[in-house]
Enzyme design. Structure first.
Site, mmCIF file in Angstrom:
data_model
loop_
_atom_site.group_PDB
_atom_site.id
_atom_site.type_symbol
_atom_site.label_atom_id
_atom_site.label_comp_id
_atom_site.label_asym_id
_atom_site.label_seq_id
_atom_site.Cartn_x
_atom_site.Cartn_y
_atom_site.Cartn_z
ATOM 1 N N HIS A 92 36.466 56.794 -23.688
ATOM 2 C CA HIS A 92 36.828 57.343 -25.019
ATOM 3 C C HIS A 92 35.684 57.056 -25.980
ATOM 4 O O HIS A 92 35.503 55.929 -26.432
ATOM 5 C CB HIS A 92 38.127 56.694 -25.529
ATOM 6 C CG HIS A 92 38.604 57.255 -26.838
ATOM 7 N ND1 HIS A 92 39.934 57.559 -27.061
ATOM 8 C CD2 HIS A 92 37.971 57.570 -27.989
ATOM 9 C CE1 HIS A 92 40.076 58.041 -28.295
ATOM 10 N NE2 HIS A 92 38.882 58.038 -28.887
ATOM 11 N N ARG B 58 29.395 62.321 -32.330
ATOM 12 C CA ARG B 58 29.024 63.250 -33.424
ATOM 13 C C ARG B 58 27.878 64.174 -32.997
ATOM 14 O O ARG B 58 27.664 64.387 -31.817
ATOM 15 C CB ARG B 58 28.660 62.484 -34.714
ATOM 16 C CG ARG B 58 29.523 61.279 -35.051
ATOM 17 C CD ARG B 58 30.978 61.586 -35.236
ATOM 18 N NE ARG B 58 31.703 60.397 -35.714
ATOM 19 C CZ ARG B 58 33.012 60.246 -35.611
ATOM 20 N NH1 ARG B 58 33.782 61.172 -35.061
ATOM 21 N NH2 ARG B 58 33.594 59.155 -36.060
ATOM 22 N N ASN C 256 36.261 65.976 -31.453
ATOM 23 C CA ASN C 256 36.657 66.149 -32.865
ATOM 24 C C ASN C 256 35.445 66.177 -33.800
ATOM 25 O O ASN C 256 35.328 65.380 -34.729
ATOM 26 C CB ASN C 256 37.652 65.046 -33.293
ATOM 27 C CG ASN C 256 37.051 63.656 -33.232
ATOM 28 O OD1 ASN C 256 36.186 63.378 -32.408
ATOM 29 N ND2 ASN C 256 37.503 62.776 -34.116
ATOM 30 N N LEU D 283 41.947 54.263 -36.802
ATOM 31 C CA LEU D 283 43.280 54.768 -36.488
ATOM 32 C C LEU D 283 43.425 54.867 -34.973
ATOM 33 O O LEU D 283 42.471 55.264 -34.311
ATOM 34 C CB LEU D 283 43.506 56.130 -37.152
ATOM 35 C CG LEU D 283 43.644 56.046 -38.676
ATOM 36 C CD1 LEU D 283 43.634 57.429 -39.298
ATOM 37 C CD2 LEU D 283 44.903 55.274 -39.076
ATOM 38 N N ASP E 247 36.473 53.943 -28.087
ATOM 39 C CA ASP E 247 36.752 54.676 -29.328
ATOM 40 C C ASP E 247 35.663 54.385 -30.364
ATOM 41 O O ASP E 247 35.912 54.413 -31.564
ATOM 42 C CB ASP E 247 38.137 54.333 -29.889
ATOM 43 C CG ASP E 247 38.564 55.275 -31.009
ATOM 44 O OD1 ASP E 247 38.007 56.379 -31.107
ATOM 45 O OD2 ASP E 247 39.444 54.878 -31.797
ATOM 46 N N HIS F 68 30.613 56.286 -38.407
ATOM 47 C CA HIS F 68 30.655 56.916 -39.739
ATOM 48 C C HIS F 68 29.581 56.228 -40.562
ATOM 49 O O HIS F 68 29.437 55.012 -40.471
ATOM 50 C CB HIS F 68 32.010 56.671 -40.421
ATOM 51 C CG HIS F 68 33.173 57.361 -39.779
ATOM 52 N ND1 HIS F 68 33.515 58.661 -40.054
ATOM 53 C CD2 HIS F 68 34.075 56.921 -38.878
ATOM 54 C CE1 HIS F 68 34.587 59.001 -39.357
ATOM 55 N NE2 HIS F 68 34.948 57.966 -38.618
ATOM 56 N N ALA G 246 38.155 56.604 -41.205
ATOM 57 C CA ALA G 246 38.713 55.779 -40.125
ATOM 58 C C ALA G 246 37.779 55.788 -38.932
ATOM 59 O O ALA G 246 37.379 56.859 -38.472
ATOM 60 C CB ALA G 246 40.076 56.324 -39.716
HETATM 61 C C1 NCD Z 1 38.056 58.457 -34.713
HETATM 62 C C2 NCD Z 1 36.858 59.216 -35.322
HETATM 63 O O1 NCD Z 1 36.271 58.709 -36.284
HETATM 64 O O2 NCD Z 1 36.516 60.276 -34.809
HETATM 65 N N1 NCD Z 1 38.495 57.484 -35.673
HETATM 66 C C3 NCD Z 1 39.295 56.426 -35.438
HETATM 67 O O3 NCD Z 1 39.674 55.758 -36.403
HETATM 68 N N2 NCD Z 1 39.656 56.058 -34.224
HETATM 69 C C4 NCD Z 1 39.116 59.432 -34.339
HETATM 70 C C5 NCD Z 1 40.158 58.867 -33.403
HETATM 71 O O4 NCD Z 1 39.834 58.449 -32.295
HETATM 72 O O5 NCD Z 1 41.336 58.856 -33.771
HETATM 73 ZN ZN ZN Z 2 38.680 58.190 -30.867
HETATM 74 ZN ZN ZN Z 3 42.341 58.835 -31.972
#
Ligand code: NCD
Ligand code: ZN
Ligand code: ZN
Length: 344
Positions: free
Chosen positions: A13, A17, A41, A219, A247, A251, A263
């Site tokens: 995961h 970007r 995303n 998140l 994850d 940012h 997030a």
């Molecule tokens: C992730 C993101 O910034 O793309 N952010 C996060 O807080 N985990 C999106 C996600 O995995 O939910």
């Molecule tokens: Zn994620």
């Molecule tokens: Zn997520």
């Protein structure tokens, strides 16, 4: 000096970007991992196989020479995803899964699915073609407390998907609660979960105690200590349903340190080292290899890696930031000492 030699891990995961950020973060991941599941995303989400092919090319361009790294692409489900796109994905050698973002649940999820009924035929086709469904599992209605959104999703949404599509392989991404651990543990072999370093390392005090700390905001939001303990037990317990997914979600600093901060925690700079520290503290280093290098590959039905990596018990300081053009990326545990180091 204490050393650990394990099969090279994969990250199941990952957010990378595009553009300048991508160029900064891909070398961090490629230094450690053999493969990574790339989340779709983007600001303009990756919804078609053609877009995934272009995105894959951009990623490949950013891999440092001499490193062997394979991005595993995914497609973003929307209300209008078609069954023919699923069929194309099934034929693509580069697309490995579809990702369900309930609309409004997280970063760049506005084009996500607004009502699950709208994609039932798509899920049916995924089940037929045995393409895994990856889920950001949180309900989105404003009436639900942010700390309860994952727990409520399990019974209100996930249970229904499993009932209707019992053969569909599902990854419950970034599990953050005791309830999610229990749900995944008790479900069929078709359901697995990823666990992030931040949810294993921190409880919600990290975000809120002694001042608000936006770099710990992601998140699903980090929960209280009992949940962290359940996640530690799941990750280190040897159950093959749980595997590594950072994850890592970069940012830029000014978008995190903001009156409405984004997030996501950035962890790719030290991912396997963070997990090594977590497993060491739990006295379960012997369980790291299965979690990081075997369980995910087995679930995705991909061959396990054959190369090895060496991690040493050695203290090093995580940089305060990484530069991205005129901006900065603040990594998880910025400026702090880490006790394990990847040697390569
Ligand atoms: C992730 C993101 O910034 O793309 N952010 C996060 O807080 N985990 C999106 C996600 O995995 O939910
Ligand atoms: Zn994620
Ligand atoms: Zn997520």
């Amino acid at each position: 000096m204490e050393k650990l030699i394990i099969t090279q891990p994969d990250d199941w995961h990952l957010h990378v970007r595009t553009g300048a950020i991508l160029k900064t973060v891909i070398p961090h991941t490629a230094r450690q991992f053999s493969r990574a599941v790339i989340m779709p995303n983007l600001k303009s989400p990756v919804t078609t196989v053609a877009q995934a092919e272009n995105y894959r090319q951009e990623i490949i361009q950013a891999i440092p020479k001499g490193l062997d790294f394979t991005p595993l692409m995914t497609l973003y489900l929307t209300d209008s995803t078609t069954t023919s796109e699923v069929e194309k994905a099934a034929e693509s050698p580069h697309v490995y899964a579809f990702k369900l973002y309930p609309a409004g649940a997280t970063t760049n999820s506005d084009s996500g699915v607004s009502k699950l009924d709208l994609i039932y035929h798509v899920l049916e086709t995924m089940q037929e073609h045995d393409i895994p469904l990856l889920i950001h599992g949180e309900v989105t209605e404003a009436k639900y407390d942010i700390f309860d959104r994952e727990k409520i999703f399990l019974d209100k949404v996930l249970a229904g998907i499993i009932k209707n599509f019992p053969e569909l392989r599902i990854v419950f991404e970034h599990a953050t609660t005791r309830e999610a651990v229990q749900f995944v543990t008790e479900a069929s072999e078709q359901l697995a979960a990823t666990i992030t370093p931040q949810h294993l390392m921190f409880n919600r005090n990290a975000i809120l105690a002694g001042g608000i700390k936006p770099h710990y905001y992601c998140l699903p939001i980090i929960k209280r200590e009992t949940h962290r303990q359940a996640l530690i037990e799941a990750a280190t317990g040897g159950n093959k349903k749980f595997f590594l997914g950072t994850d890592s979600a970069p940012h830029l600093q000014h978008l995190k340190e903001n009156s409405c901060g984004c997030a996501g925690c950035y962890s790719a700079h030290a991912a396997i080292e963070l997990y090594a520290e977590i497993f060491d503290r739990a006295e379960k280093l012997d369980k790291l290899e299965a979690f990081a290098s075997f369980n995910g590959a087995d679930f995705y039905r991909l061959p396990r890696n054959t190369d090895k990596i060496m991690i040493q018990k050695a203290t090093w300081r995580i940089p305060d930031n990484y530069q991205v053009e005129n901006n900065f990326l603040i990594p998880l545990r910025a400026g702090e000492d880490l006790t394990w180091r990847l040697m390569n």
